[in-house]
Motif scaffolding. Structure first.
Motif, PDB file in Angstrom:
ATOM      1  N   ARG A   3       0.858  -1.182   0.000  1.00  0.00           N
ATOM      2  CA  ARG A   3       0.000   0.000   0.000  1.00  0.00           C
ATOM      3  C   ARG A   3       0.891   1.227   0.000  1.00  0.00           C
ATOM      4  NH1 ARG A   3      -5.212  -1.249   3.759  1.00  0.00           N
ATOM      5  NH2 ARG A   3      -5.574  -3.321   2.955  1.00  0.00           N
ATOM      6  N   ASP A   4       0.459   2.238  -0.709  1.00  0.00           N
ATOM      7  CA  ASP A   4       1.221   3.479  -0.772  1.00  0.00           C
ATOM      8  C   ASP A   4       0.487   4.568  -0.003  1.00  0.00           C
ATOM      9  OD1 ASP A   4       3.251   2.462  -2.415  1.00  0.00           O
ATOM     10  OD2 ASP A   4       2.064   2.838  -4.226  1.00  0.00           O
ATOM     11  N   TYR A   5       1.262   5.384   0.693  1.00  0.00           N
ATOM     12  CA  TYR A   5       0.716   6.506   1.438  1.00  0.00           C
ATOM     13  C   TYR A   5       1.560   7.732   1.112  1.00  0.00           C
ATOM     14  CZ  TYR A   5      -1.687   2.945   4.174  1.00  0.00           C
ATOM     15  OH  TYR A   5      -2.472   1.888   4.569  1.00  0.00           O
ATOM     16  N   SER A   6       0.915   8.878   1.013  1.00  0.00           N
ATOM     17  CA  SER A   6       1.639  10.138   0.817  1.00  0.00           C
ATOM     18  C   SER A   6       1.801  10.798   2.173  1.00  0.00           C
ATOM     19  CB  SER A   6       0.855  11.067  -0.108  1.00  0.00           C
ATOM     20  OG  SER A   6       0.786  10.516  -1.399  1.00  0.00           O
ATOM     21  N   VAL A   7       3.037  11.134   2.497  1.00  0.00           N
ATOM     22  CA  VAL A   7       3.343  11.770   3.777  1.00  0.00           C
ATOM     23  C   VAL A   7       4.215  12.977   3.482  1.00  0.00           C
ATOM     24  CG1 VAL A   7       4.438  11.473   6.027  1.00  0.00           C
ATOM     25  CG2 VAL A   7       3.261   9.543   4.958  1.00  0.00           C
ATOM     26  N   GLY A   8       3.824  14.120   3.992  1.00  0.00           N
ATOM     27  CA  GLY A   8       4.613  15.323   3.798  1.00  0.00           C
ATOM     28  C   GLY A   8       5.782  15.389   4.765  1.00  0.00           C
ATOM     29  N   ALA A  19      13.254   5.015   5.290  1.00  0.00           N
ATOM     30  CA  ALA A  19      13.831   3.915   6.070  1.00  0.00           C
ATOM     31  C   ALA A  19      12.854   3.442   7.138  1.00  0.00           C
ATOM     32  CB  ALA A  19      15.155   4.346   6.703  1.00  0.00           C
ATOM     33  N   ALA A  20      12.175   4.384   7.802  1.00  0.00           N
ATOM     34  CA  ALA A  20      11.192   4.016   8.826  1.00  0.00           C
ATOM     35  C   ALA A  20      10.034   3.245   8.203  1.00  0.00           C
ATOM     36  CB  ALA A  20      10.677   5.271   9.535  1.00  0.00           C
ATOM     37  N   ALA A  21       9.585   3.680   7.026  1.00  0.00           N
ATOM     38  CA  ALA A  21       8.492   2.984   6.334  1.00  0.00           C
ATOM     39  C   ALA A  21       8.898   1.564   5.956  1.00  0.00           C
ATOM     40  CB  ALA A  21       8.070   3.768   5.098  1.00  0.00           C
ATOM     41  N   ARG A  22      10.120   1.406   5.499  1.00  0.00           N
ATOM     42  CA  ARG A  22      10.607   0.054   5.162  1.00  0.00           C
ATOM     43  C   ARG A  22      10.670  -0.835   6.400  1.00  0.00           C
ATOM     44  NH1 ARG A  22      14.968   2.467   1.240  1.00  0.00           N
ATOM     45  NH2 ARG A  22      13.779   2.414  -0.692  1.00  0.00           N
ATOM     46  N   MET A  23      11.137  -0.256   7.507  1.00  0.00           N
ATOM     47  CA  MET A  23      11.213  -1.029   8.745  1.00  0.00           C
ATOM     48  C   MET A  23       9.814  -1.443   9.195  1.00  0.00           C
ATOM     49  SD  MET A  23      12.916  -0.223  12.508  1.00  0.00           S
ATOM     50  CE  MET A  23      12.486   1.475  12.410  1.00  0.00           C
ATOM     51  N   LEU A  24       8.869  -0.518   9.157  1.00  0.00           N
ATOM     52  CA  LEU A  24       7.499  -0.837   9.543  1.00  0.00           C
ATOM     53  C   LEU A  24       6.910  -1.892   8.619  1.00  0.00           C
ATOM     54  CD1 LEU A  24       5.030  -0.374  11.294  1.00  0.00           C
ATOM     55  CD2 LEU A  24       4.425   1.544   9.791  1.00  0.00           C
ATOM     56  N   ASP A  25       7.143  -1.755   7.322  1.00  0.00           N
ATOM     57  CA  ASP A  25       6.650  -2.729   6.360  1.00  0.00           C
ATOM     58  C   ASP A  25       7.186  -4.128   6.681  1.00  0.00           C
ATOM     59  OD1 ASP A  25       5.288  -3.313   3.687  1.00  0.00           O
ATOM     60  OD2 ASP A  25       7.335  -4.009   3.297  1.00  0.00           O
ATOM     61  N   GLN A  26       8.470  -4.213   6.983  1.00  0.00           N
ATOM     62  CA  GLN A  26       9.051  -5.527   7.295  1.00  0.00           C
ATOM     63  C   GLN A  26       8.475  -6.099   8.580  1.00  0.00           C
ATOM     64  OE1 GLN A  26      11.081  -7.432   5.291  1.00  0.00           O
ATOM     65  NE2 GLN A  26      10.447  -8.928   6.808  1.00  0.00           N
ATOM     66  N   ARG A  27       8.300  -5.250   9.599  1.00  0.00           N
ATOM     67  CA  ARG A  27       7.703  -5.718  10.855  1.00  0.00           C
ATOM     68  C   ARG A  27       6.291  -6.237  10.618  1.00  0.00           C
ATOM     69  NH1 ARG A  27      10.276  -4.213  15.707  1.00  0.00           N
ATOM     70  NH2 ARG A  27      12.437  -3.908  15.146  1.00  0.00           N
ATOM     71  N   MET A  28       5.533  -5.501   9.810  1.00  0.00           N
ATOM     72  CA  MET A  28       4.160  -5.921   9.535  1.00  0.00           C
ATOM     73  C   MET A  28       4.144  -7.249   8.776  1.00  0.00           C
ATOM     74  SD  MET A  28       2.369  -2.241   8.695  1.00  0.00           S
ATOM     75  CE  MET A  28       0.758  -2.944   8.345  1.00  0.00           C
ATOM     76  N   ARG A  29       5.048  -7.400   7.832  1.00  0.00           N
ATOM     77  CA  ARG A  29       5.128  -8.661   7.078  1.00  0.00           C
ATOM     78  C   ARG A  29       5.526  -9.821   8.007  1.00  0.00           C
ATOM     79  NH1 ARG A  29       4.797  -7.877   1.581  1.00  0.00           N
ATOM     80  NH2 ARG A  29       4.934  -5.684   0.960  1.00  0.00           N
ATOM     81  N   ASP A  30       6.443  -9.545   8.933  1.00  0.00           N
ATOM     82  CA  ASP A  30       6.847 -10.585   9.892  1.00  0.00           C
ATOM     83  C   ASP A  30       5.671 -11.008  10.763  1.00  0.00           C
ATOM     84  OD1 ASP A  30       9.423 -10.408   8.903  1.00  0.00           O
ATOM     85  OD2 ASP A  30      10.185  -9.219  10.581  1.00  0.00           O
ATOM     86  N   ILE A  31       4.885 -10.030  11.213  1.00  0.00           N
ATOM     87  CA  ILE A  31       3.733 -10.338  12.067  1.00  0.00           C
ATOM     88  C   ILE A  31       2.675 -11.103  11.290  1.00  0.00           C
ATOM     89  CG2 ILE A  31       1.784  -9.300  13.297  1.00  0.00           C
ATOM     90  CD1 ILE A  31       3.802  -7.091  14.190  1.00  0.00           C
ATOM     91  N   ARG A  32       2.446 -10.664  10.067  1.00  0.00           N
ATOM     92  CA  ARG A  32       1.438 -11.336   9.245  1.00  0.00           C
ATOM     93  C   ARG A  32       1.843 -12.767   8.955  1.00  0.00           C
ATOM     94  NH1 ARG A  32       0.447  -9.584   3.202  1.00  0.00           N
ATOM     95  NH2 ARG A  32       2.528 -10.453   3.125  1.00  0.00           N
ATOM     96  N   GLY A  33       3.142 -13.007   8.690  1.00  0.00           N
ATOM     97  CA  GLY A  33       3.622 -14.350   8.394  1.00  0.00           C
ATOM     98  C   GLY A  33       2.840 -14.964   7.249  1.00  0.00           C
ATOM     99  N   ASN A  34       2.392 -16.171   7.464  1.00  0.00           N
ATOM    100  CA  ASN A  34       1.633 -16.885   6.433  1.00  0.00           C
ATOM    101  C   ASN A  34       0.140 -16.621   6.528  1.00  0.00           C
ATOM    102  OD1 ASN A  34       3.916 -18.055   5.302  1.00  0.00           O
ATOM    103  ND2 ASN A  34       3.873 -19.745   6.764  1.00  0.00           N
ATOM    104  N   ASN A  35      -0.295 -15.878   7.536  1.00  0.00           N
ATOM    105  CA  ASN A  35      -1.719 -15.623   7.732  1.00  0.00           C
ATOM    106  C   ASN A  35      -2.157 -14.441   6.865  1.00  0.00           C
ATOM    107  OD1 ASN A  35      -4.302 -15.244   8.575  1.00  0.00           O
ATOM    108  ND2 ASN A  35      -3.813 -14.932  10.731  1.00  0.00           N
TER     109      ASN A  35
END
Length: 90
Positions: A3-8, A19-35
């Protein structure tokens, strides 16, 4: 999570924000896992909670290190004060 978000932000902050967005994205993917059915809002809240917890731990560790530094500096100042009070030897 695809998902894309515009942030000023200022140009100087852009790299850190990406970098923060990438870190958050990776954390979210880790939490989601296979679910793949997990609600994105739930995943985002859990990721934010995990990051906030890590920030708190870092702050506590930094505070403890600061306290230790202050104690060591105080000890050194007392020792220097004691040395300054000793009579000079010829």
């Amino acid at each position: 999570m695809d998902r894309d978000y515009s942030v000023g932000c200022s140009p100087e902050e852009r790299d850190d924000l990406v970098a923060a967005a990438r870190m958050l994205d990776q954390r979210m993917r880790d939490i989601r896992g296979n679910n793949r059915m997990a609600a994105i809002e739930r995943i985002a809240v859990l990721a934010a909670l995990n990051l906030a917890h890590e920030l708190q731990q870092t702050r506590h560790q930094g505070g403890a290190l600061g306290d230790e530094f202050d104690r060591t500096l105080g000890d050194l100042e007392r020792k220097l004060g004691t040395l300054a009070e000793l009579p000079e030897r010829a």
